[in-house]
Motif scaffolding. Structure first.
Motif, mmCIF file in Angstrom:
data_model
loop_
_atom_site.group_PDB
_atom_site.id
_atom_site.type_symbol
_atom_site.label_atom_id
_atom_site.label_comp_id
_atom_site.label_asym_id
_atom_site.label_seq_id
_atom_site.Cartn_x
_atom_site.Cartn_y
_atom_site.Cartn_z
ATOM 1 N N LEU A 11 0.832 -1.203 0.000
ATOM 2 C CA LEU A 11 0.000 0.000 0.000
ATOM 3 C C LEU A 11 0.866 1.252 0.000
ATOM 4 O O LEU A 11 0.643 2.188 -0.788
ATOM 5 C CB LEU A 11 -0.923 0.003 1.222
ATOM 6 N N PHE A 12 1.874 1.299 0.888
ATOM 7 C CA PHE A 12 2.758 2.466 0.967
ATOM 8 C C PHE A 12 3.508 2.670 -0.344
ATOM 9 O O PHE A 12 3.708 3.808 -0.791
ATOM 10 C CB PHE A 12 3.756 2.299 2.112
ATOM 11 N N ASN A 13 3.934 1.569 -0.945
ATOM 12 C CA ASN A 13 4.643 1.620 -2.226
ATOM 13 C C ASN A 13 3.757 2.274 -3.293
ATOM 14 O O ASN A 13 4.154 3.255 -3.929
ATOM 15 C CB ASN A 13 5.004 0.181 -2.630
ATOM 16 N N GLU A 14 2.561 1.738 -3.458
ATOM 17 C CA GLU A 14 1.668 2.250 -4.489
ATOM 18 C C GLU A 14 1.257 3.695 -4.221
ATOM 19 O O GLU A 14 1.196 4.516 -5.144
ATOM 20 C CB GLU A 14 0.419 1.373 -4.600
ATOM 21 N N TYR A 15 0.972 4.002 -2.963
ATOM 22 C CA TYR A 15 0.498 5.345 -2.636
ATOM 23 C C TYR A 15 1.562 6.391 -2.969
ATOM 24 O O TYR A 15 1.276 7.413 -3.609
ATOM 25 C CB TYR A 15 0.126 5.410 -1.153
ATOM 26 N N HIS A 16 2.782 6.139 -2.551
ATOM 27 C CA HIS A 16 3.837 7.110 -2.833
ATOM 28 C C HIS A 16 4.069 7.255 -4.338
ATOM 29 O O HIS A 16 4.237 8.365 -4.852
ATOM 30 C CB HIS A 16 5.149 6.700 -2.149
ATOM 31 N N ALA A 17 4.042 6.137 -5.057
ATOM 32 C CA ALA A 17 4.212 6.188 -6.509
ATOM 33 C C ALA A 17 3.073 6.973 -7.160
ATOM 34 O O ALA A 17 3.294 7.745 -8.112
ATOM 35 C CB ALA A 17 4.274 4.771 -7.072
ATOM 36 N N LEU A 18 1.863 6.809 -6.669
ATOM 37 C CA LEU A 18 0.710 7.537 -7.203
ATOM 38 C C LEU A 18 0.816 9.032 -6.921
ATOM 39 O O LEU A 18 0.431 9.862 -7.750
ATOM 40 C CB LEU A 18 -0.583 6.979 -6.604
ATOM 41 N N ILE A 19 1.333 9.374 -5.747
ATOM 42 C CA ILE A 19 1.552 10.780 -5.400
ATOM 43 C C ILE A 19 2.515 11.429 -6.397
ATOM 44 O O ILE A 19 2.278 12.530 -6.897
ATOM 45 C CB ILE A 19 2.092 10.901 -3.957
ATOM 46 N N VAL A 20 3.586 10.741 -6.697
ATOM 47 C CA VAL A 20 4.570 11.258 -7.650
ATOM 48 C C VAL A 20 3.936 11.430 -9.025
ATOM 49 O O VAL A 20 4.119 12.459 -9.690
ATOM 50 C CB VAL A 20 5.806 10.327 -7.731
ATOM 51 N N GLU A 21 3.180 10.438 -9.452
ATOM 52 C CA GLU A 21 2.527 10.509 -10.758
ATOM 53 C C GLU A 21 1.550 11.692 -10.818
ATOM 54 O O GLU A 21 1.515 12.436 -11.805
ATOM 55 C CB GLU A 21 1.780 9.199 -11.038
ATOM 56 N N HIS A 22 0.772 11.864 -9.756
ATOM 57 C CA HIS A 22 -0.197 12.961 -9.729
ATOM 58 C C HIS A 22 0.492 14.325 -9.731
ATOM 59 O O HIS A 22 0.052 15.252 -10.411
ATOM 60 C CB HIS A 22 -1.097 12.836 -8.498
ATOM 61 N N ALA A 23 1.577 14.425 -8.979
ATOM 62 C CA ALA A 23 2.314 15.695 -8.929
ATOM 63 C C ALA A 23 2.902 16.050 -10.283
ATOM 64 O O ALA A 23 2.949 17.225 -10.665
ATOM 65 C CB ALA A 23 3.412 15.616 -7.872
ATOM 66 N N LYS A 24 3.338 15.062 -11.020
ATOM 67 C CA LYS A 24 3.918 15.313 -12.342
ATOM 68 C C LYS A 24 2.855 15.707 -13.354
ATOM 69 O O LYS A 24 3.081 16.544 -14.227
ATOM 70 C CB LYS A 24 4.670 14.073 -12.827
ATOM 71 N N ARG A 25 1.674 15.117 -13.228
ATOM 72 C CA ARG A 25 0.616 15.385 -14.211
ATOM 73 C C ARG A 25 -0.134 16.694 -13.915
ATOM 74 O O ARG A 25 -0.348 17.502 -14.827
ATOM 75 C CB ARG A 25 -0.400 14.242 -14.218
ATOM 76 N N TYR A 26 -0.558 16.875 -12.669
ATOM 77 C CA TYR A 26 -1.463 17.979 -12.356
ATOM 78 C C TYR A 26 -1.019 18.884 -11.212
ATOM 79 O O TYR A 26 -1.082 20.103 -11.338
ATOM 80 C CB TYR A 26 -2.861 17.430 -12.030
ATOM 81 N N CYS A 27 -0.575 18.295 -10.111
ATOM 82 C CA CYS A 27 -0.248 19.111 -8.938
ATOM 83 C C CYS A 27 1.202 19.571 -9.011
ATOM 84 O O CYS A 27 2.040 19.285 -8.159
ATOM 85 C CB CYS A 27 -0.517 18.349 -7.643
ATOM 86 N N ARG A 28 1.480 20.312 -10.086
ATOM 87 C CA ARG A 28 2.825 20.822 -10.324
ATOM 88 C C ARG A 28 3.055 22.080 -9.497
ATOM 89 O O ARG A 28 2.160 22.567 -8.810
ATOM 90 C CB ARG A 28 2.988 21.141 -11.808
ATOM 91 N N LYS A 29 4.259 22.624 -9.593
ATOM 92 C CA LYS A 29 4.507 23.906 -8.927
ATOM 93 C C LYS A 29 3.501 24.936 -9.423
ATOM 94 O O LYS A 29 2.989 25.750 -8.654
ATOM 95 C CB LYS A 29 5.944 24.374 -9.179
ATOM 96 N N LYS A 30 3.241 24.891 -10.731
ATOM 97 C CA LYS A 30 2.161 25.682 -11.314
ATOM 98 C C LYS A 30 1.035 24.695 -11.621
ATOM 99 O O LYS A 30 1.038 24.008 -12.629
ATOM 100 C CB LYS A 30 2.639 26.372 -12.597
ATOM 101 N N PRO A 31 0.062 24.573 -10.722
ATOM 102 C CA PRO A 31 -0.917 23.489 -10.795
ATOM 103 C C PRO A 31 -1.867 23.579 -11.990
ATOM 104 O O PRO A 31 -2.216 24.661 -12.442
ATOM 105 C CB PRO A 31 -1.694 23.628 -9.482
#
Length: 235
Positions: free
Chosen positions: A193-213
């Motif tokens: 669970l921790f593995n997948e969650y952290h990986a999903l966080i990274v994926e989401h940050a790269k796609r949408y929750c960027r420095k400029k969201p």
């Protein structure tokens, strides 16, 4: 709320198959679900150091490929190779002189305390041992524990702090340990669970929750407390 965010991210992005490792007979790491043998475990450990302050693709990936070409995903070979040669091989990862030293430091540690023995340690004990190695900080140590040893500890990074502060679940100034405790207290302690969650966080940050969201397309926008959601507004 933390579980709900995971559920929404997983529905959107599915399995991420972290950590990328190099299959037998190849040079380039692939996302196949993490390490399956000792060499791949060592590759994850080296990768956790190489990814400090840089992106995996293409920077760390290139460095891993160069190490594979020289058969340097090996403790004894890393200890024997000259610092200058090692630094040049991992140049793409940035801070290459410092990281060459760190790779040698972790190799010395693993020579003295083999992976087989470390696997017997509880996460907290293993974390303390890793943090005692010069060049290993909390995020690197936790990445090694989770991705190389498959032990349940949640990895906190800048993406995690960015997303969850925007969601309104923590402050931007929250400490590493405080945010980690929040995840540990609200999730089942499960390495997968921790593995997948952290990986999903990274994926989401790269796609949408960027420095400029890019809030308009965000898959967890309905849960977000971030105000003035426009693509031109930076938190």
């Amino acid at each position: 709320m933390i579980q709900l965010v995971y559920t929404n991210l997983f529905k959107s992005y599915n399995f991420q198959n972290w950590w990328p490792v190099t299959p037998i007979g190849k040079l380039e790491p692939e996302y196949t679900g993490g390490p399956k043998d000792r060499k791949q475990q060592l590759e994850v450990i080296f990768g956790a150091i190489l990814t400090q302050n840089t992106q995996w693709k293409p920077n760390v990936e290139r460095a891993i490929i160069e190490l594979n070409k020289k058969n340097l995903i090996d403790i004894d070979r890393i200890l024997k190779v000259k610092h200058e040669e090692l630094a040049q091989l991992i140049k793409s990862s940035g801070y290459f002189n410092q990281k060459a030293k760190k790779l040698k430091n972790i190799a010395v540690f693993l020579k003295e305390t083999p992976i087989e023995k470390l696997e017997q340690s509880e996460p907290a004990e293993l974390r303390n041992k890793l943090l005692a190695v010069n060049g290993i900080g909390p995020e690197t140590a936790d990445s090694i524990i989770l991705y190389a040893f498959s032990k349940p500890i949640f990895v906190i990074d800048a993406y995690t702090k960015r997303i969850f502060s925007r969601l309104g679940l923590c402050s931007k100034e929250i400490s590493y340990d405080e945010l980690q405790i929040m995840f540990h207290d609200n999730l089942e302690k499960d390495a997968r669970l921790f593995n997948e969650y952290h990986a999903l966080i990274v994926e989401h940050a790269k796609r949408y929750c960027r420095k400029k969201p890019v809030c308009g397309k965000c898959v967890i926008r309905s849960e977000c407390k971030y105000k003035n959601r426009t693509e031109d507004k930076i938190i």
